[in-house]
Design a protein around this motif. Structure first.
Motif, mmCIF file in Angstrom:
data_model
loop_
_atom_site.group_PDB
_atom_site.id
_atom_site.type_symbol
_atom_site.label_atom_id
_atom_site.label_comp_id
_atom_site.label_asym_id
_atom_site.label_seq_id
_atom_site.Cartn_x
_atom_site.Cartn_y
_atom_site.Cartn_z
ATOM 1 N N CYS A 117 0.828 -1.208 0.000
ATOM 2 C CA CYS A 117 0.000 0.000 0.000
ATOM 3 C C CYS A 117 0.864 1.261 0.000
ATOM 4 C CB CYS A 117 -0.930 0.004 1.208
ATOM 5 S SG CYS A 117 -2.237 -1.240 1.152
ATOM 6 N N VAL A 118 1.945 1.254 0.777
ATOM 7 C CA VAL A 118 2.837 2.414 0.809
ATOM 8 C C VAL A 118 3.488 2.632 -0.552
ATOM 9 C CG1 VAL A 118 5.029 3.269 1.735
ATOM 10 C CG2 VAL A 118 3.281 2.381 3.278
ATOM 11 N N ALA A 119 3.845 1.539 -1.225
ATOM 12 C CA ALA A 119 4.445 1.667 -2.563
ATOM 13 C C ALA A 119 3.482 2.360 -3.519
ATOM 14 C CB ALA A 119 4.824 0.286 -3.094
ATOM 15 N N LEU A 120 2.189 2.050 -3.414
ATOM 16 C CA LEU A 120 1.190 2.707 -4.257
ATOM 17 C C LEU A 120 1.034 4.167 -3.884
ATOM 18 C CD1 LEU A 120 -1.533 -0.105 -4.327
ATOM 19 C CD2 LEU A 120 -0.098 0.632 -6.245
ATOM 20 N N LEU A 121 1.017 4.464 -2.585
ATOM 21 C CA LEU A 121 0.909 5.859 -2.143
ATOM 22 C C LEU A 121 2.102 6.666 -2.624
ATOM 23 C CD1 LEU A 121 -0.388 5.384 1.529
ATOM 24 C CD2 LEU A 121 -1.667 6.336 -0.403
ATOM 25 N N ASP A 122 3.295 6.065 -2.605
ATOM 26 C CA ASP A 122 4.502 6.754 -3.064
ATOM 27 C C ASP A 122 4.432 7.090 -4.547
ATOM 28 O OD1 ASP A 122 5.565 6.703 -0.549
ATOM 29 O OD2 ASP A 122 6.865 4.964 -0.889
ATOM 30 N N ASP A 132 -4.325 6.496 -5.243
ATOM 31 C CA ASP A 132 -5.271 6.253 -4.163
ATOM 32 C C ASP A 132 -5.282 4.748 -3.894
ATOM 33 O OD1 ASP A 132 -5.882 8.911 -4.217
ATOM 34 O OD2 ASP A 132 -7.734 8.665 -5.371
ATOM 35 N N ILE A 133 -5.529 4.367 -2.651
ATOM 36 C CA ILE A 133 -5.499 2.943 -2.317
ATOM 37 C C ILE A 133 -6.809 2.486 -1.677
ATOM 38 C CG2 ILE A 133 -2.997 2.918 -2.008
ATOM 39 C CD1 ILE A 133 -3.544 2.840 1.060
ATOM 40 N N ASN A 134 -7.014 1.182 -1.744
ATOM 41 C CA ASN A 134 -8.134 0.516 -1.085
ATOM 42 C C ASN A 134 -7.540 -0.623 -0.276
ATOM 43 O OD1 ASN A 134 -10.462 -0.813 -0.315
ATOM 44 N ND2 ASN A 134 -10.859 -1.681 -2.343
ATOM 45 N N TYR A 135 -7.292 -0.379 1.018
ATOM 46 C CA TYR A 135 -6.677 -1.397 1.863
ATOM 47 C C TYR A 135 -7.658 -2.532 2.125
ATOM 48 C CZ TYR A 135 -4.752 -3.726 5.978
ATOM 49 O OH TYR A 135 -4.287 -4.672 6.858
ATOM 50 N N GLU A 136 -7.270 -3.749 1.778
ATOM 51 C CA GLU A 136 -8.044 -4.957 2.049
ATOM 52 C C GLU A 136 -7.321 -5.708 3.157
ATOM 53 O OE1 GLU A 136 -10.881 -5.876 0.628
ATOM 54 O OE2 GLU A 136 -11.020 -4.281 -0.863
ATOM 55 N N GLY A 137 -7.962 -5.829 4.308
ATOM 56 C CA GLY A 137 -7.249 -6.260 5.488
ATOM 57 C C GLY A 137 -7.317 -7.733 5.830
ATOM 58 N N LYS A 138 -6.740 -8.053 6.957
ATOM 59 C CA LYS A 138 -6.762 -9.419 7.479
ATOM 60 C C LYS A 138 -8.182 -9.831 7.865
ATOM 61 C CE LYS A 138 -2.261 -10.012 7.353
ATOM 62 N NZ LYS A 138 -1.638 -10.973 6.407
ATOM 63 N N SER A 139 -9.017 -8.851 8.203
ATOM 64 C CA SER A 139 -10.391 -9.150 8.589
ATOM 65 C C SER A 139 -11.346 -9.098 7.406
ATOM 66 C CB SER A 139 -10.868 -8.164 9.666
ATOM 67 O OG SER A 139 -10.824 -6.826 9.194
ATOM 68 N N GLY A 140 -10.821 -8.822 6.211
ATOM 69 C CA GLY A 140 -11.650 -8.722 5.021
ATOM 70 C C GLY A 140 -11.745 -7.285 4.557
ATOM 71 N N PRO A 141 -12.754 -6.936 3.767
ATOM 72 C CA PRO A 141 -12.933 -5.545 3.350
ATOM 73 C C PRO A 141 -13.106 -4.651 4.581
ATOM 74 C CG PRO A 141 -14.379 -6.996 2.112
ATOM 75 C CD PRO A 141 -13.804 -7.816 3.232
ATOM 76 N N VAL A 142 -12.461 -3.512 4.574
ATOM 77 C CA VAL A 142 -12.572 -2.587 5.704
ATOM 78 C C VAL A 142 -13.024 -1.210 5.213
ATOM 79 C CG1 VAL A 142 -11.009 -3.719 7.323
ATOM 80 C CG2 VAL A 142 -10.069 -2.237 5.553
ATOM 81 N N ASP A 143 -13.918 -1.207 4.224
ATOM 82 C CA ASP A 143 -14.459 0.057 3.733
ATOM 83 C C ASP A 143 -15.188 0.765 4.866
ATOM 84 O OD1 ASP A 143 -13.722 -1.427 1.515
ATOM 85 O OD2 ASP A 143 -15.387 -0.726 0.282
ATOM 86 N N LEU A 144 -14.804 2.004 5.149
ATOM 87 C CA LEU A 144 -15.431 2.763 6.218
ATOM 88 C C LEU A 144 -16.453 3.734 5.647
ATOM 89 C CD1 LEU A 144 -12.352 3.645 8.477
ATOM 90 C CD2 LEU A 144 -13.852 1.649 8.589
ATOM 91 N N ASN A 145 -17.553 3.913 6.378
ATOM 92 C CA ASN A 145 -18.550 4.889 5.952
ATOM 93 C C ASN A 145 -18.248 6.256 6.568
ATOM 94 O OD1 ASN A 145 -19.479 4.739 8.623
ATOM 95 N ND2 ASN A 145 -21.074 3.254 8.106
#
Length: 425
Positions: free
Chosen positions: A371-376, A380-393
């Motif tokens: 994700c940091v490589a993409l930010l560099d 824009d990034i969409n972090y997909e986590g260990k718990s699954g999608p973490v899209d925040l409202n």
């Protein structure tokens, strides 16, 4: 295996019988970070000092069993972040503190400890009640608070100045899944026994609503004081209602309540018992073999366990028996670091402005390093986590989640047998 068809079934969960559940107060956009665009890469850093991350999690009290996996999750995230170069060229510093359970008030002093240590963000608290007790301290100091296990709907509408977030879904989802499960299992006369606090009352309310919507009768709906030591009166009322199933919404006091239920002839071998995230634990040393056999439970969980992630957690703490909420806490820690990277600023307000942005709508990535490589690169990034999608409202709560269905065996430990997906607007 996750069952997509259950999404359609969950549509019938709420009053209008629809799977897409509206989390309480989600129209109140307290978190201004939800619509902020990523900081332009040419913007000089405002506060590029080391990120100091706090962990306010239970080391004592009724939720102490949830502390080890969450502390391990935070530590693993910090280790992974620092192995990838840290945040803005500096290693992350982690400061740990005990939240207790409110009796006595440990969290207030721990919050002061974290603030005195110069934290910009805090992971925790684990309990919604504790978060509600200390959130004003952090908000007043401009510090982000992000929990991996808070589930009370009350936090969706709290005036948090855009500084509170969570990677665990509101109990609007868990209560609906649990209610559906009980009805699908064939039970029509259900009792609820719950803690009288923001967590217990919120989950019990959603559960009762779902049961009624699905045509079941709520035979008894009893609340007990969170600091109670005797539960005889409530257990007697439950027994008098003669339910065919019972949902127990508790913390560690389940170790006292369950023997009381057994003594009254409504234990887990007499009627079907259901547990929730606050009391789903390894009871192999607490009860005689077979006591909980057949008991079911629910808590937020990814569709399938990640053996490599659990192996990494065990390296942090070889004594771990439960991994509950470790993925959600790991993700919260990584998202804070990514938000600071996106903002090029490690202050709390800057981090808050980017947390929602890094959680969705960009290029998918699943590790801090990627994700940091993409930010560099300015993406824009969409972090997909260990718990699954973490899209925040816009209220700072996760909008997509899965609830794991657990089944206890004769050894009084549980295994996940199913998951149900849901969306919270």
């Amino acid at each position: 295996m996750i069952r997509p068809t259950r999404v359609a079934q969950l549509v019938a969960v709420s009053a209008a019988a629809a799977l897409v559940l509206a989390s309480c107060g989600s129209d109140n956009n307290n978190n201004s970070g939800g619509t902020t665009t990523p900081t332009d890469s040419s913007t000089p850093p405002a506060t590029a000092g080391p990120l100091v991350l706090g962990a306010l999690l239970p080391q004592s009290g009724d939720l102490a069993f949830l502390g080890p996996p969450q502390f391990a999750g935070v530590q693993l995230a910090v280790d992974d972040i620092n192995a990838a170069g840290g945040v803005l060229g500096n290693p992350v510093k982690l400061v740990k503190a005990d939240e207790g359970d409110g009796t006595p008030d440990v969290a207030s002093g721990s919050a002061d400890k974290l603030l005195n240590a110069g934290v910009s963000a805090v992971i925790g608290a684990a309990a919604s009640t504790i978060t509600l007790a200390v959130i004003d301290k952090f908000v007043g100091a401009g510090v982000v608070e992000m929990s991996g296990s808070n589930t009370s709907p009350a936090l969706d509408t709290y005036d948090d100045k855009g500084l509170y977030f969570r990677t665990a879904p509101s109990d609007a989802l868990q209560g609906s899944v649990l209610g559906n499960l009980m009805v699908q299992d064939g039970f029509k006369n259900v009792a609820i026994l719950a803690r009288q606090d923001s967590y217990g009352e919120g989950l019990a309310k959603q559960l009762a609503s779902t049961l009624k919507d699905q045509g079941a009768t709520v035979a008894a709906d009893e609340l007990y004081s969170a600091d109670a030591t005797n539960f005889t009166a409530e257990i007697n009322k439950i027994a008098a209602a003669k339910p065919d199933a019972l949902a127990l919404i508790s913390f560690a006091e389940a170790k006292k309540i369950i023997p009381g239920l057994i003594a009254k002839g409504i234990g887990p071998q007499d009627i079907q018992l259901y547990l929730v995230d606050g009391d789903t634990a390894d009871y192999s040393k607490d009860f005689a073999a077979g006591t909980l056999a057949g008991t079911k439970a629910t808590f937020p969980s990814s569709p399938e366990a990640d053996p490599s992630f659990q192996k990494a957690l065990l390296k942090i703490n070889p004594k771990l028996k439960d991994f509950t909420y470790a993925p959600q806490v790991y993700d919260a820690s990584v998202m804070i670091a990514l938000a600071a990277t996106a903002a090029k600023d490690t202050s709390g307000e800057a981090i808050a402005s980017q947390i929602v942005a890094v959680s969705k709508d960009g290029t998918a990535c699943s590790t801090y390093a990627d994700c940091v490589a993409l930010l560099d690169k300015g993406e824009d990034i969409n972090y997909e986590g260990k718990s699954g999608p973490v899209d925040l409202n816009d209220s700072g709560s996760v909008s997509k989640a899965t609830i794991g269905i657990q089944l206890y065996g004769k050894d009084n430990t549980y295994k996940q047998i199913d998951t149900v997906a849901g969306v919270l607007n």
